[in-house]
Design an enzyme around this catalytic site. Structure first.
Site, PDB file in Angstrom:
ATOM      1  N   GLY A 160      -0.454   4.262  -6.320  1.00 34.63           N
ATOM      2  CA  GLY A 160       0.002   4.477  -7.713  1.00 34.63           C
ATOM      3  C   GLY A 160       1.581   3.837  -7.724  1.00 34.63           C
ATOM      4  O   GLY A 160       1.891   2.826  -7.700  1.00 34.63           O
TER       5      GLY A 160
ATOM      6  N   PHE B 189      -3.665   4.218   0.736  1.00 32.60           N
ATOM      7  CA  PHE B 189      -4.009   4.742   2.042  1.00 32.60           C
ATOM      8  C   PHE B 189      -5.176   5.664   1.893  1.00 32.60           C
ATOM      9  O   PHE B 189      -6.110   5.588   2.843  1.00 32.60           O
ATOM     10  CB  PHE B 189      -2.845   5.327   2.881  1.00 32.60           C
ATOM     11  CG  PHE B 189      -3.300   5.989   4.144  1.00 32.60           C
ATOM     12  CD1 PHE B 189      -3.196   5.365   5.253  1.00 32.60           C
ATOM     13  CD2 PHE B 189      -3.314   7.319   3.989  1.00 32.60           C
ATOM     14  CE1 PHE B 189      -3.809   5.739   6.479  1.00 32.60           C
ATOM     15  CE2 PHE B 189      -3.723   7.790   5.298  1.00 32.60           C
ATOM     16  CZ  PHE B 189      -3.924   7.310   6.278  1.00 32.60           C
TER      17      PHE B 189
ATOM     18  N   CYS C 147       0.870  -1.021   0.047  1.00 34.36           N
ATOM     19  CA  CYS C 147       0.191   0.046  -0.163  1.00 34.36           C
ATOM     20  C   CYS C 147       0.860   1.351  -0.004  1.00 34.36           C
ATOM     21  O   CYS C 147       1.874   1.284   0.842  1.00 34.36           O
ATOM     22  CB  CYS C 147      -0.877   0.003   1.296  1.00 34.36           C
ATOM     23  SG  CYS C 147      -1.994   1.213   1.574  1.00 34.36           S
ATOM     24  N   CYS C 148       0.539   2.143  -0.695  1.00 34.20           N
ATOM     25  CA  CYS C 148       1.238   3.645  -0.956  1.00 34.20           C
ATOM     26  C   CYS C 148       0.197   4.547  -0.693  1.00 34.20           C
ATOM     27  O   CYS C 148      -0.991   4.154  -0.128  1.00 34.20           O
ATOM     28  CB  CYS C 148       1.943   3.712  -2.343  1.00 34.20           C
ATOM     29  SG  CYS C 148       1.130   4.021  -3.708  1.00 34.20           S
ATOM     30  N   ALA C 149       0.530   5.668  -1.041  1.00 33.20           N
ATOM     31  CA  ALA C 149      -0.477   6.939  -0.576  1.00 33.20           C
ATOM     32  C   ALA C 149      -1.789   6.707  -1.461  1.00 33.20           C
ATOM     33  O   ALA C 149      -2.874   6.769  -0.950  1.00 33.20           O
ATOM     34  CB  ALA C 149       0.100   8.110  -1.039  1.00 33.20           C
TER      35      ALA C 149
END
Length: 367
Positions: free
Chosen positions: A99, A123, A94-96
């Site tokens: 992407g 997130f 998971c990133c922001a």
């Protein structure tokens, strides 16, 4: 991608391990409960890439990112992820926003032969889902609010119930000046996410009432979301009643004995001064409500107790703690309880309230 918006509920209910590859600074501002932070870029590295992005665009920023995180730096991060994935093979990345960073992390792992799904929307999408869920639940439901004077063991009672949200636990704060933690409180976003996930897990099992402790708007530095506070204001109330001496003994055990033992464990070489500073600072935080004369008298009693604590086994601390309880906490709680009179459904001892709450939340038809 691992999931679309309608599947975030499943992701959280299954308590799937989440590898959050955002920078530590981002993670500190807000995280999903249980997620582990294994960043693809450190704070300083992300800052460099961000400056490059603003000045020269996306492609230049991507190129710089690969230049910064290469060789041994890249291998260290891949090794960290792979070690975790071997222990948690069902984990997701998971990133922001779901992407570039999670995609690159996924690609690097694939080069080693490991496939790890990513979370669509990242997130921010999970955060939005949790925020909407908590807001919607509070708009359409009420709780049972567990109240009572300070020292009645409300938090202990909450922890014994299967359908209860521990707000103080989520805030890592005991809800009073003397209950500040030795470590840090979570960020506001992480606090709200914790409440939402706990509520999601509870309400998935059955549509019975949920218990929360009677809290003011602020729990230390964490603020109850307005819609949660509004729902609590509409909710029925159960009150634990307990004699003063019994409450005082609980407060003494928690705020003095337990706190001192925790301080020794955290600051073994300087525990006495840390303990003394905590108690004095906690008293000074409420001096405006106590008044100058009363604060000076209690401070004298506190300093005397600190001087005698090794000889009397902390016994003298009960004296000033009783003064604070009678002069500050009890009048405040009495005033607040008086405003809730029309919503009080049950009063009783700790065991009587606990039994009533179990019946009310686990099988309301029996009430």
């Amino acid at each position: 991608a691992y999931c679309e918006i309608q599947k975030y509920r499943t992701l959280l209910l299954s308590q799937t391990p989440i590898v959050d590859v955002r920078a530590p600074m981002e993670f500190a501002r807000g995280a999903i409960p249980g997620a582990v932070n294994m960043p693809i870029m450190k704070d300083s590295e992300r800052n460099q890439v961000g400056i490059c992005f603003r000045k020269h665009g996306r492609d230049a920023a991507i190129t710089l990112g690969h230049q910064i995180v290469h060789g041994s730096h890249r291998e260290e991060r891949i090794e960290q992820w792979t070690n975790y994935l071997y222990r948690h093979p069902n984990a997701v990345l998971c990133c922001a926003r779901g992407g570039l960073r999670s995609t690159i992390s996924q690609r690097w792992l694939a080069d080693t032969g490991l496939h790890c799904p990513t979370v669509s929307g990242g997130f921010k999408a999970i955060r939005q889902f949790l925020s909407n869920f908590l807001s919607d639940y509070c708009s359409h439901n009420s709780f049972i609010v567990l109240s009572g004077m300070t020292g009645t063991g409300k938090t202990a009672a909450i922890k014994q119930l299967s359908r209860a949200i521990d707000l103080e636990g989520a805030a890592n704060h005991k809800g009073s000046s003397f209950g500040r933690p030795l470590d840090q409180q979570p960020s506001q976003i992480s606090f709200e996410n914790r409440i939402a996930v706990d509520l999601l897990l509870i309400t998935e099992k059955a549509n019975f009432p949920v218990v929360v402790e009677d809290e003011s708007r602020m729990i230390g530095a964490c603020q109850l979301p307005p819609y949660l506070k509004d729902s609590m204001h509409r909710s029925s109330v159960a009150v634990i009643e307990m004699p003063f001496e019994e409450r005082l003994e609980r407060l003494w055990s928690e705020y003095i004995v337990e706190r001192y033992n925790q301080t020794i464990a955290r600051y073994p070489s300087d525990s006495k001064s840390h303990f003394a500073n905590h108690l004095i600072d906690s008293l000074m935080r409420i001096r405006k409500r106590l008044g100058g004369v009363k604060t000076k008298r209690i401070l004298r009693l506190l300093n005397l107790a600190l001087q005698k604590q090794e000889q009397d086994g902390f016994a003298l601390h009960r004296t000033w703690l009783a003064e604070v309880t009678r002069g500050y906490y009890d009048p405040m709680y009495a005033y607040q309880l008086d405003k809730k009179q029309d919503r009080i459904e049950f009063r009783g001892s700790a065991s009587e309230v606990a039994q009533w709450l179990r019946l009310r939340t686990e099988n309301p038809a029996r009430i």
